[in-house]
Enzyme design. Structure first.
Site, mmCIF file in Angstrom:
data_model
loop_
_atom_site.group_PDB
_atom_site.id
_atom_site.type_symbol
_atom_site.label_atom_id
_atom_site.label_comp_id
_atom_site.label_asym_id
_atom_site.label_seq_id
_atom_site.Cartn_x
_atom_site.Cartn_y
_atom_site.Cartn_z
ATOM 1 N N GLU A 1 -6.280 -7.250 -0.395
ATOM 2 C CA GLU A 1 -6.484 -7.112 1.048
ATOM 3 C C GLU A 1 -7.763 -6.328 1.299
ATOM 4 O O GLU A 1 -8.028 -5.328 0.620
ATOM 5 C CB GLU A 1 -5.294 -6.364 1.665
ATOM 6 C CG GLU A 1 -5.331 -6.318 3.179
ATOM 7 C CD GLU A 1 -4.236 -5.411 3.749
ATOM 8 O OE1 GLU A 1 -3.047 -5.651 3.471
ATOM 9 O OE2 GLU A 1 -4.604 -4.461 4.460
ATOM 10 N N GLU B 1 0.842 -1.205 0.000
ATOM 11 C CA GLU B 1 0.000 0.000 0.000
ATOM 12 C C GLU B 1 0.872 1.248 0.000
ATOM 13 O O GLU B 1 1.305 1.707 1.059
ATOM 14 C CB GLU B 1 -0.892 0.039 1.247
ATOM 15 C CG GLU B 1 -2.053 -0.928 1.221
ATOM 16 C CD GLU B 1 -2.951 -0.769 2.449
ATOM 17 O OE1 GLU B 1 -2.627 0.044 3.339
ATOM 18 O OE2 GLU B 1 -3.971 -1.456 2.507
HETATM 19 C C1 IDC Z 1 -2.260 -3.458 10.659
HETATM 20 C C2 IDC Z 1 -2.396 -4.580 11.690
HETATM 21 C C3 IDC Z 1 -1.996 -4.052 13.057
HETATM 22 C C4 IDC Z 1 -0.599 -3.469 12.990
HETATM 23 C C5 IDC Z 1 -0.511 -2.427 11.874
HETATM 24 C C6 IDC Z 1 0.909 -1.911 11.700
HETATM 25 O O1 IDC Z 1 -3.736 -5.048 11.698
HETATM 26 O O2 IDC Z 1 -2.042 -5.057 14.036
HETATM 27 O O3 IDC Z 1 -0.315 -2.827 14.214
HETATM 28 O O4 IDC Z 1 -0.917 -3.003 10.645
HETATM 29 O O5 IDC Z 1 0.968 -0.913 10.739
HETATM 30 C C7 IDC Z 1 -3.817 -1.893 6.054
HETATM 31 C C8 IDC Z 1 -2.472 -2.481 5.986
HETATM 32 C C9 IDC Z 1 -2.233 -3.483 7.092
HETATM 33 C C10 IDC Z 1 -2.882 -3.021 8.388
HETATM 34 C C11 IDC Z 1 -4.388 -2.970 8.170
HETATM 35 C C12 IDC Z 1 -5.194 -2.571 9.420
HETATM 36 O O6 IDC Z 1 -2.193 -3.086 4.740
HETATM 37 O O7 IDC Z 1 -0.847 -3.614 7.259
HETATM 38 O O8 IDC Z 1 -2.592 -3.976 9.390
HETATM 39 N N1 IDC Z 1 -4.680 -2.050 7.079
HETATM 40 O O9 IDC Z 1 -4.860 -1.297 9.832
HETATM 41 N N2 IDC Z 1 -4.375 -1.089 5.169
HETATM 42 C C13 IDC Z 1 -5.558 -0.693 5.627
HETATM 43 C C14 IDC Z 1 -5.793 -1.298 6.849
#
Ligand code: IDC
Length: 338
Positions: A259, A173
């Site tokens: 995702e 992303e």
């Molecule tokens: C989130 C995980 C969380 C972690 C965080 C770190 O759920 O536990 O602390 O990353 O940056 C995304 C991302 C994905 C995120 C997820 C939720 O690709 O890495 O995971 N998210 O926030 N894009 C939108 C949402």
């Protein structure tokens, strides 16, 4: 003379029997082979227009669950978890999310320990191959980490060559980064992969966390077999993003939902079933593949497992699965039975 004739006939009969037996076993082998070939789901993929097709020309719609950041939740990167996602949840695809850099509470990354990162990817890829599933090898990065991405994909693509199970996602992303910078990045990273895996499908990220698919639609890459990432979290991203996705598809852009979640973009907060259903409907109508985030056990809505769930998914019981996991399972089974 008679002896010779007798032996001659015996030899002929023996030869005939042997050749019959041999041709029977050859037939059996051929049947077994064709059955084996028929039962194989994974075939080389290609992108044509907005569609993902296999070598039989069938449109392929993949649904499954993504693993979480390998740096924090790598303990789930096991053969048993991949097998469980396939056999118990009905998935035909999974995704190894190889963290490129630290992010919030995720401290381990490719930068900190590249060997662990590569081995984590290999664990999930090998298990997916063994389970006849597609697998996305995701460079889970928000920042432009081009040089490390090239190193990582060089190693993985060299190991697997043109293996049809693997789909490459080169930049999970991108933040609010110009589309041109992402294009320039793709122009350098894709050739590294294609040198070893010339026919592989590559997912290219889009600006603002894979939401500005309109930017890609206005100026797509020239490369073949490229599809573009669209990510959404249903409680945050609603009609406006669905409308943007529809317009991008109408403009001819192939999309891949590598995702998504049913909750807020933070990964937390309540599940928004209404918006989730609207997204699934959009994905169904447009035959978009979809991976749901994530196989991890943090206290947050998007972590599908309760804290302390076994690392081997074949040992998960219903008590280990959160509300989101149940929705993921149901969505996966419904979509993959169509
Ligand atoms: C989130 C995980 C969380 C972690 C965080 C770190 O759920 O536990 O602390 O990353 O940056 C995304 C991302 C994905 C995120 C997820 C939720 O690709 O890495 O995971 N998210 O926030 N894009 C939108 C949402």
């Amino acid at each position: 003379m008679r002896k010779t004739r007798f032996f001659g006939m015996a030899a002929a009969i023996l030869a005939l029997t042997a050749s019959m037996a041999c041709s029977q076993s050859k037939q059996k082998a051929a049947v077994a082979e064709s059955e084996a070939v028929d039962s194989v789901f994974v075939k080389p993929l290609r992108v044509e227009g907005t569609a993902l097709l296999n070598t039989d020309g069938d449109t392929v719609v993949l649904t499954g669950a993504s693993f979480g950041w390998h740096g924090n939740w790598g303990r789930f990167y096991t053969p048993g978890s991949v097998k469980a996602i396939k056999e118990k949840w009905g998935a035909n695809v999974t995704r190894a999310a190889i963290g490129a850099h630290t992010s919030g509470d995720v401290l381990n990354s490719y930068e900190a320990d590249s060997a662990y990162a590569v081995n984590s990817a290999i664990a999930v890829i090998d298990a997916a191959i063994a389970n006849d599933m597609y697998v996305i090898c995701d460079w889970h990065s928000h920042e432009n980490r081009k040089e490390n991405a090239k190193k990582f994909f060089e190693v993985i693509s060299k190991k697997y060559g043109d293996d049809p199970h693997i789909i490459y996602e080169i930049w999970n992303e991108p933040l609010q980064i110009q589309w041109q910078e992402i294009k320039d990045y793709a122009a350098e990273v894709i050739p590294v992969i294609r040198k070893n895996a010339p026919n592989s499908v590559v997912i290219v990220g889009t600006p603002s966390w894979d939401q500005e698919v309109d930017k890609a639609a206005a100026d797509p890459l020239k490369e073949k077999n490229v599809t573009y990432a669209l990510h959404y979290y249903a409680a945050t991203h609603k009609d406006y993003l669905r409308e943007r996705a529809r317009q991008a598809i109408d403009a001819g852009l192939p999309l891949f939902i590598s995702e998504c979640g049913s909750m807020e973009a933070t990964g937390d907060g309540p599940i928004d079933y209404e918006s989730w259903n609207a997204w699934v409907d959009l994905a169904d109508r447009n035959k978009l593949s979809m991976l749901m985030w994530s196989i991890s056990d943090k206290v947050e809505t998007c972590s599908m497992l309760e804290p302390g769930a076994p690392s081997d998914g074949m040992q998960w019981t219903d008590d280990n699965l959160k509300e989101w996991a149940r929705l993921v399972k149901e969505t996966t089974q419904t979509r993959n039975s169509k």
